[in-house]
Design a protein around this motif. Structure first.
Motif, PDB file in Angstrom:
ATOM      1  N   ILE A 268       1.048  -1.191   0.020  1.00  0.00           N
ATOM      2  CA  ILE A 268      -0.063   0.029   0.034  1.00  0.00           C
ATOM      3  C   ILE A 268       0.920   1.291   0.004  1.00  0.00           C
ATOM      4  O   ILE A 268       0.748   2.279  -0.681  1.00  0.00           O
ATOM      5  CB  ILE A 268      -0.693  -0.008   1.201  1.00  0.00           C
ATOM      6  N   LEU A 269       2.046   1.199   0.828  1.00  0.00           N
ATOM      7  CA  LEU A 269       2.575   2.391   0.748  1.00  0.00           C
ATOM      8  C   LEU A 269       3.349   2.488  -0.395  1.00  0.00           C
ATOM      9  O   LEU A 269       3.710   3.749  -0.933  1.00  0.00           O
ATOM     10  CB  LEU A 269       3.917   2.404   2.058  1.00  0.00           C
ATOM     11  N   ASP A 270       3.904   1.525  -1.029  1.00  0.00           N
ATOM     12  CA  ASP A 270       4.670   1.681  -2.285  1.00  0.00           C
ATOM     13  C   ASP A 270       3.798   2.292  -3.336  1.00  0.00           C
ATOM     14  O   ASP A 270       4.025   3.104  -4.256  1.00  0.00           O
ATOM     15  CB  ASP A 270       5.203   0.229  -2.845  1.00  0.00           C
ATOM     16  N   ALA A 271       2.538   1.809  -3.267  1.00  0.00           N
ATOM     17  CA  ALA A 271       1.308   2.294  -4.487  1.00  0.00           C
ATOM     18  C   ALA A 271       1.337   3.794  -4.275  1.00  0.00           C
ATOM     19  O   ALA A 271       0.796   4.465  -4.905  1.00  0.00           O
ATOM     20  CB  ALA A 271       0.220   1.209  -4.550  1.00  0.00           C
ATOM     21  N   GLY A 272       0.781   4.050  -2.928  1.00  0.00           N
ATOM     22  CA  GLY A 272       0.380   5.395  -2.362  1.00  0.00           C
ATOM     23  C   GLY A 272       1.495   6.282  -2.570  1.00  0.00           C
ATOM     24  O   GLY A 272       0.937   7.508  -2.467  1.00  0.00           O
ATOM     25  N   LEU A 273       2.796   6.049  -2.260  1.00  0.00           N
ATOM     26  CA  LEU A 273       3.632   7.016  -2.413  1.00  0.00           C
ATOM     27  C   LEU A 273       4.734   6.771  -3.435  1.00  0.00           C
ATOM     28  O   LEU A 273       5.892   6.364  -3.401  1.00  0.00           O
ATOM     29  CB  LEU A 273       4.492   7.086  -1.003  1.00  0.00           C
ATOM     30  N   VAL A 274       4.059   7.005  -4.833  1.00  0.00           N
ATOM     31  CA  VAL A 274       4.823   6.623  -5.955  1.00  0.00           C
ATOM     32  C   VAL A 274       6.355   7.533  -5.819  1.00  0.00           C
ATOM     33  O   VAL A 274       6.300   8.631  -5.545  1.00  0.00           O
ATOM     34  CB  VAL A 274       3.977   7.022  -7.130  1.00  0.00           C
ATOM     35  N   GLY A 275       7.269   6.730  -6.328  1.00  0.00           N
ATOM     36  CA  GLY A 275       8.585   7.440  -6.402  1.00  0.00           C
ATOM     37  C   GLY A 275       9.478   7.521  -5.102  1.00  0.00           C
ATOM     38  O   GLY A 275      10.498   7.994  -4.951  1.00  0.00           O
ATOM     39  N   ARG A 276       8.709   7.049  -3.898  1.00  0.00           N
ATOM     40  CA  ARG A 276       9.631   6.917  -2.775  1.00  0.00           C
ATOM     41  C   ARG A 276       9.622   5.494  -2.625  1.00  0.00           C
ATOM     42  O   ARG A 276       8.908   4.588  -2.748  1.00  0.00           O
ATOM     43  CB  ARG A 276       8.843   7.674  -1.703  1.00  0.00           C
ATOM     44  N   GLU A 277      10.820   5.042  -1.679  1.00  0.00           N
ATOM     45  CA  GLU A 277      11.107   3.747  -1.317  1.00  0.00           C
ATOM     46  C   GLU A 277      11.203   3.757   0.129  1.00  0.00           C
ATOM     47  O   GLU A 277      11.617   4.640   0.717  1.00  0.00           O
ATOM     48  CB  GLU A 277      12.367   3.175  -2.211  1.00  0.00           C
ATOM     49  N   GLY A 278      10.532   2.714   0.333  1.00  0.00           N
ATOM     50  CA  GLY A 278      10.764   2.438   1.882  1.00  0.00           C
ATOM     51  C   GLY A 278      12.174   1.836   2.488  1.00  0.00           C
ATOM     52  O   GLY A 278      12.676   1.095   1.657  1.00  0.00           O
ATOM     53  N   VAL A 279      12.542   2.725   3.599  1.00  0.00           N
ATOM     54  CA  VAL A 279      13.988   2.480   3.846  1.00  0.00           C
ATOM     55  C   VAL A 279      13.862   2.032   5.553  1.00  0.00           C
ATOM     56  O   VAL A 279      12.831   2.531   6.205  1.00  0.00           O
ATOM     57  CB  VAL A 279      14.953   3.691   3.851  1.00  0.00           C
ATOM     58  N   MET A 280      14.789   1.683   6.052  1.00  0.00           N
ATOM     59  CA  MET A 280      15.157   1.405   7.462  1.00  0.00           C
ATOM     60  C   MET A 280      15.399   2.724   8.339  1.00  0.00           C
ATOM     61  O   MET A 280      16.358   3.189   7.842  1.00  0.00           O
ATOM     62  CB  MET A 280      15.685   0.257   7.986  1.00  0.00           C
ATOM     63  N   TRP A 281      14.649   3.074   8.969  1.00  0.00           N
ATOM     64  CA  TRP A 281      14.935   4.692   9.840  1.00  0.00           C
ATOM     65  C   TRP A 281      14.664   4.450  11.112  1.00  0.00           C
ATOM     66  O   TRP A 281      13.477   4.134  11.593  1.00  0.00           O
ATOM     67  CB  TRP A 281      14.199   5.716   8.842  1.00  0.00           C
ATOM     68  N   HIS A 282      15.568   4.551  12.036  1.00  0.00           N
ATOM     69  CA  HIS A 282      15.157   4.594  13.450  1.00  0.00           C
ATOM     70  C   HIS A 282      14.723   3.058  13.592  1.00  0.00           C
ATOM     71  O   HIS A 282      13.952   2.916  14.704  1.00  0.00           O
ATOM     72  CB  HIS A 282      14.391   5.639  13.888  1.00  0.00           C
ATOM     73  N   GLY A 283      15.166   1.974  13.280  1.00  0.00           N
ATOM     74  CA  GLY A 283      14.825   0.711  13.454  1.00  0.00           C
ATOM     75  C   GLY A 283      13.518   0.125  12.759  1.00  0.00           C
ATOM     76  O   GLY A 283      13.310  -0.965  13.187  1.00  0.00           O
ATOM     77  N   HIS A 284      12.744   1.222  12.235  1.00  0.00           N
ATOM     78  CA  HIS A 284      11.705   0.538  11.246  1.00  0.00           C
ATOM     79  C   HIS A 284      11.362   1.028   9.852  1.00  0.00           C
ATOM     80  O   HIS A 284      12.042   1.931   9.556  1.00  0.00           O
ATOM     81  CB  HIS A 284      10.447   0.597  12.328  1.00  0.00           C
ATOM     82  N   PRO A 285      10.540   0.603   9.137  1.00  0.00           N
ATOM     83  CA  PRO A 285      10.362   0.977   7.777  1.00  0.00           C
ATOM     84  C   PRO A 285       9.616   2.436   7.797  1.00  0.00           C
ATOM     85  O   PRO A 285       8.705   2.480   8.285  1.00  0.00           O
ATOM     86  CB  PRO A 285       9.393  -0.121   6.927  1.00  0.00           C
ATOM     87  N   VAL A 286      10.148   3.064   6.793  1.00  0.00           N
ATOM     88  CA  VAL A 286       9.653   4.528   6.695  1.00  0.00           C
ATOM     89  C   VAL A 286       9.821   5.046   5.232  1.00  0.00           C
ATOM     90  O   VAL A 286      10.925   4.516   4.623  1.00  0.00           O
ATOM     91  CB  VAL A 286      10.331   5.531   7.545  1.00  0.00           C
ATOM     92  N   TRP A 287       8.892   5.638   4.826  1.00  0.00           N
ATOM     93  CA  TRP A 287       8.904   6.171   3.416  1.00  0.00           C
ATOM     94  C   TRP A 287       9.348   7.538   3.388  1.00  0.00           C
ATOM     95  O   TRP A 287       8.538   8.367   4.361  1.00  0.00           O
ATOM     96  CB  TRP A 287       7.500   5.827   2.673  1.00  0.00           C
ATOM     97  N   MET A 288      10.219   7.998   2.747  1.00  0.00           N
ATOM     98  CA  MET A 288      10.846   9.406   2.782  1.00  0.00           C
ATOM     99  C   MET A 288      10.866  10.130   1.416  1.00  0.00           C
ATOM    100  O   MET A 288      10.611   9.673   0.704  1.00  0.00           O
ATOM    101  CB  MET A 288      12.466   9.186   3.081  1.00  0.00           C
ATOM    102  N   ASP A 289      10.493  11.462   1.790  1.00  0.00           N
ATOM    103  CA  ASP A 289      10.715  12.455   0.715  1.00  0.00           C
ATOM    104  C   ASP A 289      11.927  13.253   0.779  1.00  0.00           C
ATOM    105  O   ASP A 289      12.040  13.871   1.758  1.00  0.00           O
ATOM    106  CB  ASP A 289       9.679  13.383   0.639  1.00  0.00           C
ATOM    107  N   GLY A 290      12.979  12.532   0.090  1.00  0.00           N
ATOM    108  CA  GLY A 290      14.183  13.069   0.587  1.00  0.00           C
ATOM    109  C   GLY A 290      14.612  12.616   1.961  1.00  0.00           C
ATOM    110  O   GLY A 290      14.819  11.403   2.002  1.00  0.00           O
ATOM    111  N   LYS A 291      14.966  13.631   2.888  1.00  0.00           N
ATOM    112  CA  LYS A 291      15.244  13.256   4.065  1.00  0.00           C
ATOM    113  C   LYS A 291      14.046  13.435   4.952  1.00  0.00           C
ATOM    114  O   LYS A 291      14.303  13.329   6.161  1.00  0.00           O
ATOM    115  CB  LYS A 291      16.478  14.076   4.614  1.00  0.00           C
ATOM    116  N   THR A 292      13.054  13.669   4.508  1.00  0.00           N
ATOM    117  CA  THR A 292      11.849  13.655   5.362  1.00  0.00           C
ATOM    118  C   THR A 292      10.931  12.740   5.424  1.00  0.00           C
ATOM    119  O   THR A 292      10.685  11.928   4.230  1.00  0.00           O
ATOM    120  CB  THR A 292      11.119  15.058   4.833  1.00  0.00           C
ATOM    121  N   PRO A 293      10.637  11.991   6.607  1.00  0.00           N
ATOM    122  CA  PRO A 293       9.652  10.843   6.619  1.00  0.00           C
ATOM    123  C   PRO A 293       8.114  11.268   6.318  1.00  0.00           C
ATOM    124  O   PRO A 293       7.874  12.605   6.554  1.00  0.00           O
ATOM    125  CB  PRO A 293       9.821  10.512   8.114  1.00  0.00           C
TER     126      PRO A 293
END
Length: 117
Positions: A27-52
């Motif tokens: 769902i997050l991949d589909a809803g936040l096109v162009g962003r990739e989930g990364v591990m941030w502070h120990g859990h998955p987060v989709w970022m816009d540049g450096k902004t969660p």
């Protein structure tokens, strides 16, 4: 030390949370096109540049979906609750039956359409 991939984090969850995590990634991949989930502070987060933007964290009996600007959007379902600091809102999801993809996608699109804070 390199961060683990989101897929490894999700694969390490016990059922039924693993199924919730797998669906949230879709769902997050589909809803936040162009962003990739990364591990941030120990859990998955989709970022816009450096902004969660959005992410999730598993606990023992539920997964918390977090929207960093979630307090700034309309939520007719009433499922989003103010959380943490700033404008974050979240909801708890125990099983995929609790996960309404259309609702989450509408939240993601609303957050994505917000003007910069």
């Amino acid at each position: 030390m390199a961060s683990i991939p989101v897929s490894t984090y999700v694969a390490g969850l016990a059922e039924p949370l693993r199924e919730v995590g797998e669906r949230l990634v879709e769902i997050l991949d589909a809803g936040l096109v162009g962003r990739e989930g990364v591990m941030w502070h120990g859990h998955p987060v989709w970022m816009d540049g450096k902004t969660p933007v959005a992410g999730f964290k598993a606990y023992s009996s539920y997964v918390t979906l977090m929207l960093w600007q979630g307090q700034r959007i309309e939520d007719p379902t009433g499922r989003l609750a103010a959380a943490g600091s700033a404008q974050m809102a979240s909801t708890k999801i125990a099983t995929v039956d609790d996960l309404e993809a259309d609702t989450v996608l509408s939240w993601l699109h609303a957050v994505d359409a917000l003007p910069a804070a």
